[in-house]
Design an enzyme around this catalytic site. Structure first.
Site, PDB file in Angstrom:
ATOM      1  CD  GLU A 172       4.771  -3.705  15.346  1.00 19.99           C
ATOM      2  OE1 GLU A 172       5.849  -3.684  14.717  1.00 19.99           O
ATOM      3  OE2 GLU A 172       3.955  -4.637  15.268  1.00 19.99           O
ATOM      4  N   PRO A 188       8.266   3.523  -6.739  1.00 20.24           N
ATOM      5  CG  PRO A 188       9.728   1.990  -7.718  1.00 20.24           C
ATOM      6  CD  PRO A 188       9.426   3.453  -7.648  1.00 20.24           C
ATOM      7  NE  ARG A 189       5.526  -0.708   0.896  1.00 21.95           N
ATOM      8  CZ  ARG A 189       5.562  -0.061   2.050  1.00 21.95           C
ATOM      9  NH1 ARG A 189       5.730   1.255   2.070  1.00 21.95           N
ATOM     10  NH2 ARG A 189       5.434  -0.712   3.192  1.00 21.95           N
ATOM     11  CD  GLU A 199       5.111   8.254   5.676  1.00 26.02           C
ATOM     12  OE1 GLU A 199       5.200   7.954   4.468  1.00 26.02           O
ATOM     13  OE2 GLU A 199       5.765   7.691   6.566  1.00 26.02           O
TER      14      GLU A 199
END
Length: 419
Positions: A62, A267-268, A337
């Site tokens: 957030e 990779p994440r 993005e």
């Protein structure tokens, strides 16, 4: 009625139960001991003179989504200051590094009427913008008592939360009555907020569409491009376990058609880099690992970008990107993005984390969704082979992402009425 009962119970339970829990969090490093006074409503900074706009978000996600709006506020109002509150140590660290001039961070007080009243009385902002999905009764009711305009930004009500709140609609109505305006991140969210009792709701879009471009180290980018040279390449971004091995197998088959092919995998979870390398090498592929400073050589098949903070480089140099978390039932990762930097974007069948964004992108023909690994391979081959088609898909993605970013202007128009 509910809020009064809640405040009474919290006041009684704090010294008996909640205080022990907070002490445990302090001991485990989940609270910032040096700034803990802020959590009980005692500020560590002096209130700046003039207008004060307060933005609150729970944690890192957030708080990062707030940054474009924060920048727009300080640009629009040269004499105003912005206070950002969050509840986690990590988010505080991120904000302290990334907030612009005339913006500062404080921890949100624990939801106890004594602490929240102390906090609101001291800071008394001109307007409060609430980014968190949790509605804390003590602080929301205190904001309302002090006649401070309160706006819910990017409100989201999941199916599960909606059904749960409907069973206690007398509570949701009382909590949502504290807001002057509730902005849902989708039309469905705005509708659900209205059903649950929000007096004034609308949808201007998802503020995450307006995010800042990812940072790029131009020097590192130049080195990477020099190593790649004129090779054909594509990027698999934010991949999860079981997706990388599928990507590696796709690469092996595509190499028959594109002998100079390079596949970049980001990779994440970067700590999995070594395991991904081992799996790919077991297929007979040549793999380089960025975290160990291995270079891209002319014989490198797969380059594993297992580092943090460099995604901006990979999106900037790539024209074709596959977004992970979508071949498996994870729900997908952020595809906005790469769209924003003019990449053609492919996703798998599982994108339920981004349902509204996907619907919008599909309507604009700005996203390519495949049903399985076979179709992914076919689409990648088609786009690598057909430059005109690739350029068309890149433009569609960029135009959509740019138009969606206008949500920031809409939100600012609503905020202007209160500053």
């Amino acid at each position: 009625m509910f809020i009064n009962i809640y405040n009474t119970l919290i006041t009684i339970l704090y010294p008996l139960v909640i205080k022990r829990y907070i002490k445990k969090r302090l001991a485990n490093g989940k609270e910032d001991a040096s700034r803990f006074n802020e959590r009980v409503g005692r500020p560590s900074l002096k209130r700046p003179d003039g207008k004060l706009v307060w933005l609150h978000g729970a944690s890192v996600g957030e708080s990062i989504s707030m940054l474009p709006l924060i920048q727009k506020i300080v640009d629009t109002y040269p004499d105003a200051h912005v206070m950002v509150t969050t509840g986690t140590v990590t988010s505080a660290d991120v904000m302290n590094k990334r907030l612009p001039e005339r913006a500062f961070h404080q921890y949100i007080p624990i939801d106890n009427p004594i602490f929240t009243t102390r906090f609101i009385k001291y800071w008394h902002p001109d307007v409060a913008l609430w980014f968190e999905s949790e509605f804390w009764p003590s602080i929301l009711s205190c904001i309302k008592r002090k006649n401070i305009p309160l706006i819910l930004i990017n409100g989201r009500i999941s199916n599960k939360s909606f059904k749960r709140w409907q069973q206690f609609d007398f509570i949701s109505k009382e909590l949502l009555s504290c807001f002057h305006l509730c902005l849902g991140q989708s039309e469905e969210d705005a509708y659900r907020l209205q059903v649950l009792g929000a007096p004034n709701t609308m949808c201007l879009g998802n503020i995450k569409y307006a995010g800042f471009p990812l940072p790029i180290d131009e020097e590192k980018k130049s080195v990477i491009l020099k190593q790649i040279g004129n090779r054909t390449f594509w990027l698999a971004s934010s991949t999860h376990n079981d997706e990388e091995i599928r990507i590696a197998k796709i690469h092996k088959r595509l190499k028959e058609k594109f002998p100079d092919l390079l596949t970049i995998i980001a990779p994440r979870h970067p700590q999995r880099g070594a395991d991904i390398k081992k799996e790919s090498e077991n297929l007979g592929l040549s793999v380089s690992l960025r975290s160990t400073q291995e270079k891209i050589t002319p014989t490198t098949d797969i380059y594993i970008a297992d580092t943090i903070g460099e995604m901006g480089i990979w999106y900037d140099i790539s024209n074709l990107v596959f977004i992970g978390g979508s071949l498996i039932p994870h729900g997908g990762q952020n595809f906005i993005e790469p769209s924003r930097v003019r990449d053609a974007v492919i996703v798998g069948p599982h994108m339920h984390n981004f349902t509204d964004a996907m619907n919008r992108a599909k309507k604009a023909d700005a996203i390519i969704q495949v049903t399985d690994t076979v179709e992914l391979e076919e689409i990648v081959a088609q786009l690598l082979e057909n430059k005109d088609l690739l350029d068309a898909k890149r433009s569609l993605a960029y135009n959509w992402a740019t138009s969606e970013a206008k949500v920031l202007d809409g939100i600012m128009d609503k905020v202007k009425g209160f500053v």
